[in-house]
Design an enzyme around this catalytic site. Sequence first.
Site, PDB file in Angstrom:
ATOM      1  N   GLU A   1    -147.351  -0.330 -34.181  1.00  0.00           N
ATOM      2  CA  GLU A   1    -147.440   0.374 -35.466  1.00  0.00           C
ATOM      3  C   GLU A   1    -146.304   1.383 -35.539  1.00  0.00           C
ATOM      4  O   GLU A   1    -145.920   1.981 -34.527  1.00  0.00           O
ATOM      5  CB  GLU A   1    -148.776   1.115 -35.611  1.00  0.00           C
ATOM      6  CG  GLU A   1    -148.825   1.901 -36.933  1.00  0.00           C
ATOM      7  CD  GLU A   1    -150.162   2.519 -37.277  1.00  0.00           C
ATOM      8  OE1 GLU A   1    -151.024   2.631 -36.388  1.00  0.00           O
ATOM      9  OE2 GLU A   1    -150.337   2.894 -38.458  1.00  0.00           O
TER      10      GLU A   1
ATOM     11  N   ASN B   1    -156.964  -3.431 -42.149  1.00  0.00           N
ATOM     12  CA  ASN B   1    -156.811  -2.845 -40.809  1.00  0.00           C
ATOM     13  C   ASN B   1    -158.199  -2.569 -40.245  1.00  0.00           C
ATOM     14  O   ASN B   1    -158.944  -3.502 -39.996  1.00  0.00           O
ATOM     15  CB  ASN B   1    -155.923  -1.592 -40.894  1.00  0.00           C
ATOM     16  CG  ASN B   1    -155.853  -0.845 -39.567  1.00  0.00           C
ATOM     17  OD1 ASN B   1    -155.792  -1.481 -38.520  1.00  0.00           O
ATOM     18  ND2 ASN B   1    -155.896   0.470 -39.587  1.00  0.00           N
ATOM     19  N   GLU B   2    -158.542  -1.311 -40.068  1.00  0.00           N
ATOM     20  CA  GLU B   2    -159.882  -1.050 -39.519  1.00  0.00           C
ATOM     21  C   GLU B   2    -160.836  -0.650 -40.653  1.00  0.00           C
ATOM     22  O   GLU B   2    -161.503   0.362 -40.598  1.00  0.00           O
ATOM     23  CB  GLU B   2    -159.838  -0.011 -38.388  1.00  0.00           C
ATOM     24  CG  GLU B   2    -159.307   1.329 -38.778  1.00  0.00           C
ATOM     25  CD  GLU B   2    -159.302   2.348 -37.627  1.00  0.00           C
ATOM     26  OE1 GLU B   2    -159.276   3.531 -37.942  1.00  0.00           O
ATOM     27  OE2 GLU B   2    -159.315   1.969 -36.447  1.00  0.00           O
TER      28      GLU B   2
ATOM     29  N   CYS C   1    -152.973   2.220 -39.650  1.00  0.00           N
ATOM     30  CA  CYS C   1    -153.191   2.912 -40.914  1.00  0.00           C
ATOM     31  C   CYS C   1    -152.037   2.750 -41.895  1.00  0.00           C
ATOM     32  O   CYS C   1    -152.243   2.885 -43.104  1.00  0.00           O
ATOM     33  CB  CYS C   1    -153.458   4.382 -40.655  1.00  0.00           C
ATOM     34  SG  CYS C   1    -155.043   4.645 -39.856  1.00  0.00           S
TER      35      CYS C   1
END
Length: 684
Positions: free
Chosen positions: A46, A370-371, A239
């Site tokens: 990331e 993503n999460e 993120c």
Amino acid sequence: MKLLVLMSALFSTLAAFAEAIPVAVKIDARRVGAPVSPLLHGIFFEDINYAADGGLYAELVQNRSFEHADSLIAWGMVSRNAIGTVEIRSQHPLNSNNSQYAHLRITDAAKGFGIANYGYAGIPLRASEKYFVSLYARATGSIPLRIELEDESGRIVASHELTITSPTWKKFEATLVSGQSVAGARLAITAFARGELDLDVISLFPEQTFKSRTNGLRNDIAQTIASLKPAFIRFPGGCIVEGQNLDNRYQWKHTIGDIAERKQNWNRWQDAIRDRKAPNYHQTYGLGFFEYFQFAEDIGAKPIPILNVGMACQYQSKELVPLTELDPYIQDALDLIEFANGPADSTWGGKRAAMGHPAPFNLEYLGIGNEQWGEDYFARYNQFDRAIRKKYPKIKLVSGSGPGVDDKSWQLAWNQFRSGTRAAMVDEHYYRPPQWFLENATRYDPQFRQCSVSEARKCPRVFAGEFAAHDSRDRRPSLRAAIAEAAFMTGLQRNSDLVTMSSYAPLLARADAFQWAPNLIWFDDSHVLRTPSYYVQQLFSQHRPENAVALEIDGAPVNMPRLPAASVATFGAEQLPPFSPQEIPTLYAFAGVDKSTNSLVVFAVNPFDQPRAMHLTVEGLAIDAKASLIRISGATPDAINSFAAPDAVVPVELDARFEGNEFRAELPPHSLTILRATLENGRH
Ligand code: AHR
């Protein structure tokens, strides 16, 4: 008082006695278990901690296109007795994605008037190395320019001259050879005539990039990543995929094609962490989706891109794309698959071919979100799933399950999968103290799995996509943390029929500009630092056996725990016992066989403060006496590697000997030991 002294003496005697009794590890190689997934060990990249611009991406100029929010950041004016002005303009830009440029008005050029870039912390130069400069320029009349590399004292170490005569934008390129090594050089561009000059996309690359790619990657960092032998690379986040709001989410289409035409973005890690603000953190997208795919191919890793699912960060703006307006987001996913895999005469495959890669990149996995968590996520995820499955049924989707495990959002995710939501993999994240990793090494054992055996076929596999042990002592990248991760990973190995991929997070951090700790690899402009966790990841990846074999510790089966068949058959999902932290065992161990190297591989992790004696016996395999032992340990659990002492904690290789089918060793405190034994005459 006397009694206390007596008791404490008794306890220390008992403790010493317990230490002295060897832990009995019994391996029965006739009982071959599940394959250890070939994808088990990969990486997650990331752009956090300046991992891309100022990090892996080899560009040496910061803010090369004047598109940063502070449009002159990293630039300074150069006036050698001259008179002039520098301003940022946007009339008739190079293109609409690159809307700002530097406008120089030179009133009196004297000994030169211009601008200079300082890179990130100065530009590092190596003596005799070639550096490629390129820039776009236009001028009124004819303006001679000098492009120079200068050391910290202003001494010129490389220089090139050219003349700008074009009134419209034109690209210029030159090669400079540095006369000496410089830690903090600057790139100066000075004009030698009166007039007006526009400059944009001023770029400087070393010749030596990873695999000598143009627009390439920093060789030392890329090489350090490649040495992990990662089976996959998950990218670009994290993120940053989500954006703080939908406007500044990551859009892969902005990151391909000519670097001068990529639409740049801020970086959400600028202000995500209150006490680690980085107001100039920006994404040039010079390292974009083409470069990620190419890097994956160069290091033999499967690419696993993650796309925005129509949701911005659920901690920040929480913006949602209405379900009726999701089509453009889904189209981005379909187009990405075509970009990666489509023929060179397809629309998006053609863009890949135009960038120099007519052959497909063989994309197999795609992460949707993503999460992300909650009902809103799964409503959107399911729309993506339907559209992608229809057009590309072979693509395997990775779903999120939220930022935690064992909480309500995570439970909701697994309920979705049990009741029909389709996914190949579910991505689980855990950033927890070392103790959590020790207590959770059994979390994927069959008795705690989220799907019962009868449901297992339709349930996703697990991708432990982001994890790291956060040592409470300032989140130091300590040996303690690394060994806790190793202990936990023995649980991933033995349950690799379920957990087929895993990656530590984050991967990279620039030491003078990071937002998050710990990280696997640290760097400055000219050094790369491997943490103890790096070596743990590397050792697990390098020594991955093909299949588990049965292993017992002190008489209790560890490697292939099975529920009694009858109880499995009658278990409903809702009856599955909830996972609760387990007792810490006397030792963490895993054993497997590796036919390709004809060896038995045993992992033993001692996370305790005392040494552990181990007595290993192997049944069902004839073993050569000569074996090898690879170990990582350290003077104290707080040990770390630093730029001053980068090799404080590194693996060492030792000779080892079997006595018949027995092996004895003392496992040092806070250590991971890998024993490799050769199978006699290839028998197994
Ligand atoms: O790895 C740092 C961050 O942790 C990632 O961006 C995010 O996915 C997780 O919350």
